[in-house]
Design an enzyme around this catalytic site. Structure first.
Site, mmCIF file in Angstrom:
data_model
loop_
_atom_site.group_PDB
_atom_site.id
_atom_site.type_symbol
_atom_site.label_atom_id
_atom_site.label_comp_id
_atom_site.label_asym_id
_atom_site.label_seq_id
_atom_site.Cartn_x
_atom_site.Cartn_y
_atom_site.Cartn_z
ATOM 1 N N GLU A 1 -5.434 -10.557 -2.820
ATOM 2 C CA GLU A 1 -6.322 -10.543 -1.650
ATOM 3 C C GLU A 1 -7.788 -10.573 -2.073
ATOM 4 O OE1 GLU A 1 -5.283 -7.462 1.169
ATOM 5 O OE2 GLU A 1 -3.140 -7.692 0.788
ATOM 6 N N GLU B 1 0.822 -1.227 0.000
ATOM 7 C CA GLU B 1 0.000 0.000 0.000
ATOM 8 C C GLU B 1 0.851 1.271 0.000
ATOM 9 O OE1 GLU B 1 -2.841 -0.593 3.186
ATOM 10 O OE2 GLU B 1 -3.858 -2.145 2.021
HETATM 11 C C1 XIL Z 1 -6.149 -7.468 7.456
HETATM 12 C C2 XIL Z 1 -6.404 -8.773 8.199
HETATM 13 O O1 XIL Z 1 -7.208 -9.590 7.412
HETATM 14 C C3 XIL Z 1 -7.058 -8.482 9.510
HETATM 15 O O2 XIL Z 1 -7.219 -9.685 10.241
HETATM 16 C C4 XIL Z 1 -6.215 -7.490 10.282
HETATM 17 O O3 XIL Z 1 -6.834 -7.141 11.431
HETATM 18 C C5 XIL Z 1 -5.972 -6.236 9.468
HETATM 19 O O4 XIL Z 1 -5.373 -6.587 8.253
HETATM 20 N N1 XIL Z 1 -5.037 -5.240 3.012
HETATM 21 C C6 XIL Z 1 -3.946 -5.986 3.408
HETATM 22 C C7 XIL Z 1 -4.106 -6.988 4.478
HETATM 23 O O5 XIL Z 1 -2.884 -5.888 2.786
HETATM 24 O O6 XIL Z 1 -2.936 -7.176 5.221
HETATM 25 C C8 XIL Z 1 -5.254 -6.657 5.396
HETATM 26 O O7 XIL Z 1 -5.420 -7.741 6.288
HETATM 27 C C9 XIL Z 1 -6.510 -6.392 4.602
HETATM 28 C C10 XIL Z 1 -6.323 -5.220 3.674
#
Ligand code: XIL
Length: 378
Positions: free
Chosen positions: A277, A162
């Site tokens: 994701e 990010e």
């Molecule tokens: C999220 C996890 O799924 C949660 O359990 C945690 O509390 C916060 O992070 N983008 C990303 C991930 O790159 O690392 C994030 O994961 C979701 C959004």
């Protein structure tokens, strides 16, 4: 082999929805053994997998088995973040990540490390250390130690997560994170270079969100990412690929031509692409469960057909496998106006395959065959 495929039309008719619910297998079986997405994806040279929070499988053998069946790749949902690994300065806690690696080894799965440089999931001591001018030391020490420990065992890393936020005031489109404020844009160079030095064989990714839709903001985000990648490559920074997080949301404007062109531009830089994701939010969809699930599947199909057309796209991982465990259940982005839980993932809460599972299977089967990458499990 008896191939029993549940088509989209059959599911829409309502009869199919009953079939999906009644079928404990995957809609595709080899003898009596259900075939998972990992095998279907592998047949096209693709790697399929999902994020895994260890707590979700600790007392849930059925979910653990589903991961084994469906996933060639596991992504630690939290265990490789700073908050998971670094309770205090100078302290590394590897038990979670070691355990995840153990699971992957036992089941012939690969692991994508996530993530080394991010502005979230930072323990409180990190901003303090950054204010104290220790940014360079703690970042390089962290990456050398973590990537080095798993050298040869974690073949892909989301090194930077990010990095762009073009509307947050910087001319270069970079997100003004605590890391960036402390070290400047060279924190990105440092992260990738340290990772390359710690494991020269690992594939190093930039991973970012909201790059999939046709909105003006996402257009600015795509421009910022391309500009960043070009700049990094021009500086000789070892970045190998771009991860599109792909937290899809029904109702956002999707234009396959725009996404297709963007991935082509990334490929033109000599980079690979992964869908990292994937999940589908359906807050905008009203109606019963079969209607919602079909809308999720249709939205994903349009997306997957577009991205998988590119041979540079090597892997698809969902952010979780079953609706039992989605992060959206604990996040404002996961709220539906009717208060019902989201159904964003391929398996339902009973671990039955949903139309989204079928959409993934169909998209993999229809994808042009590509040569599988060396890091993929055999
Ligand atoms: C999220 C996890 O799924 C949660 O359990 C945690 O509390 C916060 O992070 N983008 C990303 C991930 O790159 O690392 C994030 O994961 C979701 C959004």
């Amino acid at each position: 082999m008896r191939a029993q495929r549940i088509g989209r039309r059959a599911v829409l008719s309502g009869l199919g929805a009953g079939l999906v619910l009644a079928s404990p297998g995957n809609g595709t079986t080899a003898g009596s053994k259900p075939i998972g997405l990992r095998a279907i994806a592998a047949s096209r040279g693709l790697a399929y997998g999902a994020a895994l929070g260890l707590r979700s499988v600790d007392e849930d053998q059925a979910l653990a088995d589903a991961y084994t069946r469906e996933c060639a790749v596991l992504v630690p949902e939290g265990d490789a973040k700073w908050a998971g690994l670094r309770p205090a300065a100078g302290v590394f806690r590897f038990d979670g990540l070691d355990r995840l690696l153990g699971i992957a080894d036992r089941h012939g799965q690969s692991v994508r490390g996530h993530t080394l440089l991010w502005h979230e999931a930072l323990p409180a001591w990190v901003p303090e250390a950054l204010r104290a001018g220790q940014g360079y030391d703690i970042l390089s020490d962290h990456i050398f130690t973590v990537v080095g420990r798993y050298r040869g065992r974690i073949p892909v890393w989301d090194v930077v997560n990010e990095a762009v936020a073009p509307d947050e005031g910087r001319e270069d489109g970079l997100r003004p994170t605590p890391w960036l404020r402390a070290l400047g844009p060279r924190c990105l160079d440092l992260a990738f270079k340290a990772a390359r030095a710690a494991d020269p064989g690992a594939v190093l990714m930039l991973n970012d969100h909201d790059l999939e839709y046709a909105s003006p903001l996402q257009d600015r985000r795509r421009r910022a990412v391309l500009r960043l990648l070009e700049t990094l490559l021009a500086r000789g920074v070892p970045v190998d690929g771009l991860g599109l997080q792909s937290h899809l949301r029904i109702g956002r404007p999707f234009d396959p031509r725009i996404l297709h062109r963007f991935i082509g531009e990334v490929a033109g830089l000599g980079l690979m692409v992964m869908i990292t994701e994937l999940d589908v939010g359906d807050a905008a969809v009203t109606g019963d469960i079969p209607t919602r699930d079909q809308a999720v599947a249709d939205h994903a199909s349009a997306f997957l057909d577009t991205v998988l057309d590119h041979a540079c796209v090597k892997a698809v991982t969902c952010w979780g496998l079953s609706d039992r465990q989605s992060w959206l259940h604990h996040h404002p982005a996961g709220w539906r106006p009717d208060g019902q839980p989201m159904r964003p993932l391929p398996l339902d809460v009973e671990l039955r395959p949903k139309p989204l599972w079928q959409a993934l299977a169909d998209a993999f089967r229809n994808a042009p065959k590509r040569s599988s990458a060396a890091w993929m499990p055999g």
